[in-house]
Write a protein that holds these residues in place. Sequence first.
Motif: not given
Length: 346
Positions: A124-146
Amino acid sequence: MGKKELLANLLYHSGLWRFVSQRRRHGLVILNYHRIRPDHATEPCQFDDGVFGPMQSAFERQVKWLKLNFEVLSESELLGIVLGARPFSGRFAAITFDDGYRDNYDLALPVLNAHDTPALFFVCPAIIDERRLGWWDVIAYLVKASPRTTIHLRGEVIPLNGQKPAAIGKLRAWMKLRPAAETATLMDQLSEACGVPPPDLILRDRQLMTWEQIREAGNRGVAIGSHTHTHRVLAGLTEEDQRWELLQSKAALEAQLERPVRTLSYPVGGYQNFTAVTMRLARDCGYEGAFSFHTGVNLPGDGNPYNLRRIAPSVTLDAMFACGVTLPEMFSWSHPLPASHQAPAP
């Protein structure tokens, strides 16, 4: 051990899987990976465990096994078969990776090159350009760290204490199945509910390939295809927004790669996640083929290059891998083709 595992072990260790699989002499099995684990990894994963496939050494054994038992196709060879330029006669396989993770370059590419094996990487070009992770990884990161035992989100109380995997699965399902207009702000709301800030740029950057690495992969036997521009689930978008995702991604990739982009893989990729309209748009936007996921094997006469079916391989070279690849209709998770997806909409 489940019934499928027991049957796979019986067929594999007795050698019967070869006899059964040889009854189907023609077919194309497309394997879909996302991430490769380093051997001897010890640190717990901060992101989505579900996208990790085999360790690098196991992936190498899988590649070697595939080359012994199938003709492993490049993108051009695959399109030649499904578009009718080459006879669909033989036992074919193809290797694909979705999402543009850094380990595709660091771990998978050296294995592919060492064994002279082609593959397709979808990014996905926008993900590579903006250096942002996909929503599936963000969900896991936030829930695991909560640190919280429960979170309150959009009128629901979601327990976390001892139930974080279930919470992650529930939130992923929201993103996959709800209209994009309903999920556009979900990550910000989840961050607040969890009491955890989103992953920082340094952490995100380490997970993703750079454009330089993607271009190098493209020069080393890997075809680069589109995974849309931003990874929004296409079935949840308007037709206009779907067209934008497909056109914008293709244009951005071709500008970076200086070569045509011929193929597309649908985000998430199940039959609930793209439609006949999506397939028609893929054709109209200039893609020659498009890939679904968890949808089975491709057989002569299927006749739809905009639903190239893929399966998820097991994480080791074992009975389930061998039987899942050679007998995917028995051992791989796939869904029947809905009538609405049998051909692109006119």
